[in-house]
Design an enzyme around this catalytic site. Structure first.
Site, mmCIF file in Angstrom:
data_model
loop_
_atom_site.group_PDB
_atom_site.id
_atom_site.type_symbol
_atom_site.label_atom_id
_atom_site.label_comp_id
_atom_site.label_asym_id
_atom_site.label_seq_id
_atom_site.Cartn_x
_atom_site.Cartn_y
_atom_site.Cartn_z
ATOM 1 N N SER A 90 0.842 -12.320 10.166
ATOM 2 C CA SER A 90 -0.136 -11.369 10.150
ATOM 3 C C SER A 90 0.030 -9.815 9.098
ATOM 4 C CB SER A 90 -0.496 -9.699 11.064
ATOM 5 O OG SER A 90 1.345 -9.160 11.395
ATOM 6 N N SER A 131 -9.138 -10.166 13.741
ATOM 7 C CA SER A 131 -9.543 -9.033 12.459
ATOM 8 C C SER A 131 -10.185 -8.441 11.805
ATOM 9 C CB SER A 131 -8.273 -9.479 11.237
ATOM 10 O OG SER A 131 -8.363 -8.907 10.162
ATOM 11 N N GLU A 133 -10.040 -8.659 8.411
ATOM 12 C CA GLU A 133 -9.917 -9.881 7.579
ATOM 13 C C GLU A 133 -11.508 -10.915 6.997
ATOM 14 O OE1 GLU A 133 -8.279 -9.352 4.461
ATOM 15 O OE2 GLU A 133 -8.075 -6.974 4.749
ATOM 16 N N TYR A 155 -5.340 -15.608 4.998
ATOM 17 C CA TYR A 155 -4.362 -14.541 6.608
ATOM 18 C C TYR A 155 -6.415 -14.621 7.026
ATOM 19 C CZ TYR A 155 -4.687 -11.570 9.737
ATOM 20 O OH TYR A 155 -4.592 -10.553 11.097
ATOM 21 N N GLU A 192 7.698 -2.104 8.078
ATOM 22 C CA GLU A 192 7.921 -1.107 6.866
ATOM 23 C C GLU A 192 7.443 -2.194 6.022
ATOM 24 O OE1 GLU A 192 12.320 0.450 6.263
ATOM 25 O OE2 GLU A 192 12.205 0.092 9.002
ATOM 26 N N ASN A 193 6.871 -3.001 6.064
ATOM 27 C CA ASN A 193 6.244 -3.169 4.625
ATOM 28 C C ASN A 193 4.393 -3.528 4.800
ATOM 29 O OD1 ASN A 193 5.761 -5.449 6.936
ATOM 30 N ND2 ASN A 193 6.758 -7.127 5.385
ATOM 31 N N VAL A 195 1.536 -1.248 4.803
ATOM 32 C CA VAL A 195 1.635 0.174 3.175
ATOM 33 C C VAL A 195 1.323 1.602 3.923
ATOM 34 C CG1 VAL A 195 -1.661 0.548 3.314
ATOM 35 C CG2 VAL A 195 0.155 0.678 1.120
ATOM 36 N N GLU A 287 -8.627 -8.716 -3.551
ATOM 37 C CA GLU A 287 -8.425 -7.518 -2.560
ATOM 38 C C GLU A 287 -9.244 -7.807 -2.118
ATOM 39 O OE1 GLU A 287 -7.217 -4.536 -0.735
ATOM 40 O OE2 GLU A 287 -5.522 -4.910 -1.903
#
Ligand code: G4F
Length: 329
Positions: A90, A131, A133, A155, A192-193, A195, A287
């Site tokens: 994910s 998602s 995305e 992804y 934790e990775n 943002v 992005e």
């Protein structure tokens, strides 16, 4: 008789909240877990360590999305009324590094499950966690269920494929299969990775003197951030309807990474200007832009609305990190 649900990705942020929600509704919950070298299941430890729950109303089964025989065995054993498919690779940034794994887990993994749904009875209801995305760099703002797919990373491409296949299997084989098109959703259980957690934890570490500064990628980046507890409620509602449909789940508000920084650092009593550095390692080759969702269909048809505000969520995540650090975690 209690309804039975099967959750892929039960050890993740969404899976753990969904398991709690379904257990509170008296479901028998089955979760698919992967074999890993560590038994890292902290998000569901409070459930698996409860003898009233574990192996009574909550059951875990080993299987991989890449291993259809094991997956079929889990479906046979758990005989679910509802399947919530949340598992996959994910992390968008990491999908540039491991595009094949991302496609195999997120796209083909979903196809494998759909093939199984097709072979089983059409009575099993299937939810796919899609998602925002899939929209990538959209031309329409805010995006709804009819917005064209324009993914801009591996992804997003994998999720677009899985979303379309869910539609195809619903329309071709009459499956009760829904896509929830989920915009970013966070909580203290976020990895934790990602943002928001990285920033809230970073602010708490700096406050505790454990770190001097926090390195980030593009802080101008904008996202529609909600709370995961609200989004799992939407997943459940989608499967309780008379007919299977796709729904956008979003807050409809855009905030920048910089606003997350401001909110978290102020909540920690720090001046953000002194502690943020940019590191190109965290910039993405491509992005997504202006992903902001229109959840009016979910609001009108499901009565769904997010309860958490952006500020409440980031402040609460920051307070949680401060507490964790004070406990040495
Ligand atoms: O927190 P992020 O890594 O989430 P992203 O990429 O938006 O994806 C999340 O939400 C999607 C939509 O629901 C999900 F499908 C997906 O699975 C995942 O849950 O990054 C958010 C934004 C990005 O624009 C990123 O470039 O923050 C920017 N950012 C800036 N500095 C950073 C960093 N992201 C990360 N992870 N780490 C940074 O240091």
């Amino acid at each position: 008789m209690a309804k039975r649900a099967l959750i892929t990705g039960i050890t993740g942020q969404d899976g753990s909240f969904l398991a709690e929600l379904l257990l509170a509704k008296d479901y028998e919950v089955h979760g698919v877990v992967r074999r890993t070298s560590t038994l890292e299941r902290t998000r569901i430890d409070h459930l698996t360590s409860n003898p009233e729950i574990y192996n009574k109303s909550l059951f875990l089964h080993y299987a991989e999305l890449s291993e259809p025989i094991a997956l079929r065995r889990v479906i046979d054993k758990s005989a679910p009324d509802e399947v919530y498919h949340l598992a996959g690779q994910s992390h968008v940034g990491i999908s540039f590094e491991i595009p094949e794994t991302t496609l195999d887990m997120t796209a083909t993994g979903t196809l494998r499950l759909l093939e199984m749904m097709r072979d089983y009875s059409t009575q099993i209801r299937f939810f796919h966690a899609s998602s925002s995305e899939i929209f990538g760099r959209p031309d329409h703002f805010p995006q709804n269920e009819t917005c064209p797919f324009k993914p801009v990373n591996p992804y997003g491409c994998a999720k677009a494929y899985a979303t379309l296949m869910t539609d195809v299997y619903r329309e071709t084989y009459g499956l009760f299969a829904c896509n929830g098109i989920l915009y970013n959703h966070e909580s203290q259980r976020r990895g934790e990775n990602f943002v928001t957690r990285k920033i809230c934890r970073g602010a708490a570490q700096i406050k505790a003197g454990l770190k001097d500064y926090l390195t980030l990628g593009d802080v101008t980046s904008l996202r529609d951030w909600g709370h995961a507890e609200d989004y799992v409620q939407g997943m459940w509602l989608a499967l309780q309807q008379d007919a299977p449909e796709n729904y956008v789940f979003a807050t409809g508000e855009l905030h920048s990474v910089d606003e997350v920084v401001q909110t978290a650092f102020i909540a920690a009593g720090l001046d953000p200007k002194k502690f943020i550095r940019q590191d190109p390692r965290f910039m993405r080759p491509s992005e997504s832009t202006r992903l902001v969702g229109d959840a009016s269909k979910a609001k009108n048809k499901l009565g769904w609305a997010p309860k958490w505000t952006f500020t409440e969520m980031i402040e609460s995540m920051t307070r949680h990190e401060i507490k964790l650090i004070s406990q040495g975690k």
